[in-house]
Design a protein around this motif. Structure first.
Motif, PDB file in Angstrom:
ATOM      1  N   THR A   1       0.832  -1.206   0.000  1.00 43.77           N
ATOM      2  CA  THR A   1       0.000   0.000   0.000  1.00 43.77           C
ATOM      3  C   THR A   1       0.866   1.255   0.000  1.00 43.77           C
ATOM      4  O   THR A   1       0.608   2.210  -0.745  1.00 43.77           O
ATOM      5  N   LEU A   2       1.899   1.239   0.829  1.00 42.72           N
ATOM      6  CA  LEU A   2       2.792   2.393   0.933  1.00 42.72           C
ATOM      7  C   LEU A   2       3.514   2.636  -0.383  1.00 42.72           C
ATOM      8  O   LEU A   2       3.591   3.769  -0.871  1.00 42.72           O
ATOM      9  N   ILE A   3       4.023   1.567  -0.976  1.00 43.66           N
ATOM     10  CA  ILE A   3       4.760   1.687  -2.232  1.00 43.66           C
ATOM     11  C   ILE A   3       3.873   2.226  -3.351  1.00 43.66           C
ATOM     12  O   ILE A   3       4.260   3.115  -4.111  1.00 43.66           O
ATOM     13  N   HIS A   4       2.652   1.679  -3.435  1.00 37.41           N
ATOM     14  CA  HIS A   4       1.746   2.068  -4.517  1.00 37.41           C
ATOM     15  C   HIS A   4       1.116   3.441  -4.294  1.00 37.41           C
ATOM     16  O   HIS A   4       0.692   4.090  -5.252  1.00 37.41           O
ATOM     17  N   SER A   5       1.048   3.881  -3.041  1.00 40.76           N
ATOM     18  CA  SER A   5       0.379   5.158  -2.752  1.00 40.76           C
ATOM     19  C   SER A   5       1.256   6.361  -3.092  1.00 40.76           C
ATOM     20  O   SER A   5       0.748   7.451  -3.341  1.00 40.76           O
ATOM     21  N   ILE A   6       2.551   6.171  -3.107  1.00 36.06           N
ATOM     22  CA  ILE A   6       3.451   7.291  -3.345  1.00 36.06           C
ATOM     23  C   ILE A   6       3.686   7.440  -4.845  1.00 36.06           C
ATOM     24  O   ILE A   6       4.132   6.499  -5.511  1.00 36.06           O
ATOM     25  N   PRO A   7       3.376   8.590  -5.395  1.00 37.64           N
ATOM     26  CA  PRO A   7       3.461   8.795  -6.848  1.00 37.64           C
ATOM     27  C   PRO A   7       4.878   8.674  -7.380  1.00 37.64           C
ATOM     28  O   PRO A   7       5.859   8.908  -6.666  1.00 37.64           O
ATOM     29  N   ALA A   8       4.959   8.328  -8.667  1.00 38.58           N
ATOM     30  CA  ALA A   8       6.257   8.114  -9.302  1.00 38.58           C
ATOM     31  C   ALA A   8       7.138   9.358  -9.241  1.00 38.58           C
ATOM     32  O   ALA A   8       8.354   9.259  -9.058  1.00 38.58           O
ATOM     33  N   SER A   9       6.538  10.533  -9.381  1.00 38.03           N
ATOM     34  CA  SER A   9       7.340  11.758  -9.389  1.00 38.03           C
ATOM     35  C   SER A   9       8.092  11.947  -8.073  1.00 38.03           C
ATOM     36  O   SER A   9       9.238  12.413  -8.066  1.00 38.03           O
ATOM     37  N   LEU A  10       7.466  11.568  -6.946  1.00 39.11           N
ATOM     38  CA  LEU A  10       8.147  11.672  -5.660  1.00 39.11           C
ATOM     39  C   LEU A  10       9.247  10.623  -5.539  1.00 39.11           C
ATOM     40  O   LEU A  10      10.330  10.903  -5.023  1.00 39.11           O
ATOM     41  N   LYS A  11       8.977   9.418  -6.015  1.00 40.09           N
ATOM     42  CA  LYS A  11       9.990   8.360  -5.961  1.00 40.09           C
ATOM     43  C   LYS A  11      11.229   8.752  -6.773  1.00 40.09           C
ATOM     44  O   LYS A  11      12.364   8.629  -6.303  1.00 40.09           O
TER      45      LYS A  11
END
Length: 429
Positions: free
Chosen positions: A120-130
């Protein structure tokens, strides 16, 4: 062994796996030199870091080899070691306290490995932030490399300025940097390690390097008395979260990337993912008690995959070679004391970490600015945690005022609010 690792099913052989393991090891061996050099700057005894680096690499890689059975190596991650040193310097705390934050992050990572909250944590954070986080760390460690080599120096008027190219260490750094860049451009296996060795030879003849020996029995080590209470008394909650978040993203992204390259992904899913993540979590937790920063899956594992590595046997070979490296502590200690040896690696690894910027949607401002804010603040504040906090605050805020509130996962609003409270009322000191 062939049956245990399913070599025939994976279309590989024992010989191929051994070659792949040696290849992976040669491309990541620089960590046993760079990691002690960086962490010893924070006051951690060199021998302690040397042992801890190898121990965490062996433990994590063995779990990966025997349980996850993937050709992926684990070792203390670049970026997190530099951040560790900056936390000691900027927050005025002992390294025992910072190891406490690493330990807590490792425990949290271990617990998350058994739950769906991790996904959930991995999928909730948008690609631009990653991508922003990874790239920000890249600039951060590259800046540390430039500073340690004297290429960038303090300046009272402009904060930083170009250094003096007449300084021997600076000259040697530039020689090592360009030499390593040439080796990489020529696609020479183990380019960074070879570059470091040649730089060491040049440094020896320049009188900048002295050896007291090459081979010796492994140094003794002790478990640290972690100052976990100091984590709470100094309000280092953001530091714990930074270690946890970056380790999760870095490890997950690397594992998936290497698995896809090796053709191990099944229906878009990563086989035995729980064991793979557990390998990193255990290595991080144990490593903190021995004296090293968080561990991570190494993208250099892709070099082993490129020559045919497909199973855990590749990782097993890497773990064995790390054990052998225990007997070369005098050599490692000597060359790691010369910043010209490690600075080129920091700069080059920083470049590798910028790759994700190409995937940021720069034409969509509410996607671009949070990534930009992270990239800007990490090197300028010397804090990965601050960069992450700024990103988690600005992203949901930008989406909210742009009328795109529903595009943001609720957990981001929660984290954004927590970071605001932490920065305003509980700043680290």
């Amino acid at each position: 062994m062939e049956r245990f690792f399913n070599l025939r099913e994976l279309g590989t052989t024992v010989k191929t796996e051994i070659v792949a393991g040696v290849t992976t090891f040669l491309t990541m061996i620089y960590i046993i030199i760079v990691n002690p050099a960086i962490l010893s700057a924070a006051g951690v005894p060199f021998d302690q870091v040397f042992i801890a680096t190898i121990a965490s690499a062996v433990i994590g890689t063995l779990i990966m080899a025997l349980f996850a059975k993937h050709p992926i190596a684990i070792a203390p991650g670049m970026g997190m070691n530099a951040y560790f040193t900056s936390v000691v310097a900027t927050h005025g705390v002992s390294y025992q306290v910072v190891f406490g934050t690493v330990f807590l992050a490792g425990i949290l990572f271990l617990l998350l490995s058994f739950t769906k909250f991790r996904e959930t944590l991995i999928h909730s954070i948008p690609a631009s932030l990653k991508y922003g986080i990874t790239s920000g760390i890249g600039l951060f460690i590259a800046f540390i490399g430039l500073k340690s080599a004297g290429i960038v120096v303090p300046n009272p008027d402009t904060m930083v300025a170009f250094g003096d190219l007449h300084q021997p260490v600076t000259i040697l750094t530039l020689v090592g940097l360009f030499l390593t860049l040439i080796l990489i451009a020529r696609k020479i296996k183990g380019a960074m390690f070879i570059g470091m060795l040649i730089t060491a030879i040049v440094g020896y003849f320049m009188g900048l390097l002295e050896f007291d020996g090459i081979v010796a029995p492994p140094p003794s080590f002790v478990f640290f008395d972690l100052d976990i209470a100091g984590v709470f008394s100094h309000g280092l909650y953001t530091v714990v979260f930074a270690f946890l978040l970056v380790t999760i993203f870095d490890t997950t992204g690397t594992m998936i990337g290497v698995a896809e390259q090796a053709g191990l992904m099944k229906n878009g899913k990563f086989p035995r993912a729980r064991y793979a993540l557990m390998a990193d979590a255990v290595a991080t937790t144990v490593g903190s008690t021995l004296g090293t920063s968080p561990s991570s899956a190494y993208i250099e594992s892709s070099t082993g995959v490129a020559v045919g590595g497909r199973s855990g046997l590749t990782a097993l070979v890497v773990a064995f070679l790390f054990l052998v490296a225990l007997f070369f502590s005098p050599f490692v200690s000597a060359i790691s004391s010369l910043s010209a040896m490690t600075a080129p690696i920091l700069i080059i690894v920083g470049c590798y970490m910028m790759e994700g910027l190409a995937k940021v949607d720069w034409k969509t401002f509410d996607e671009a600015f949070p990534a930009f804010a992270i990239i800007l603040t990490m090197p300028l504040t010397s804090s990965i945690a601050t960069g992450i906090a700024i990103g988690f605050i600005t992203y949901p805020l930008m989406k909210l005022v742009s009328g795109k509130a529903k595009e943001v996962h609720p957990i981001l609003y929660v984290f954004g609010f927590i970071f605001i409270l932490q920065m305003v009322f509980f700043p680290a000191h």
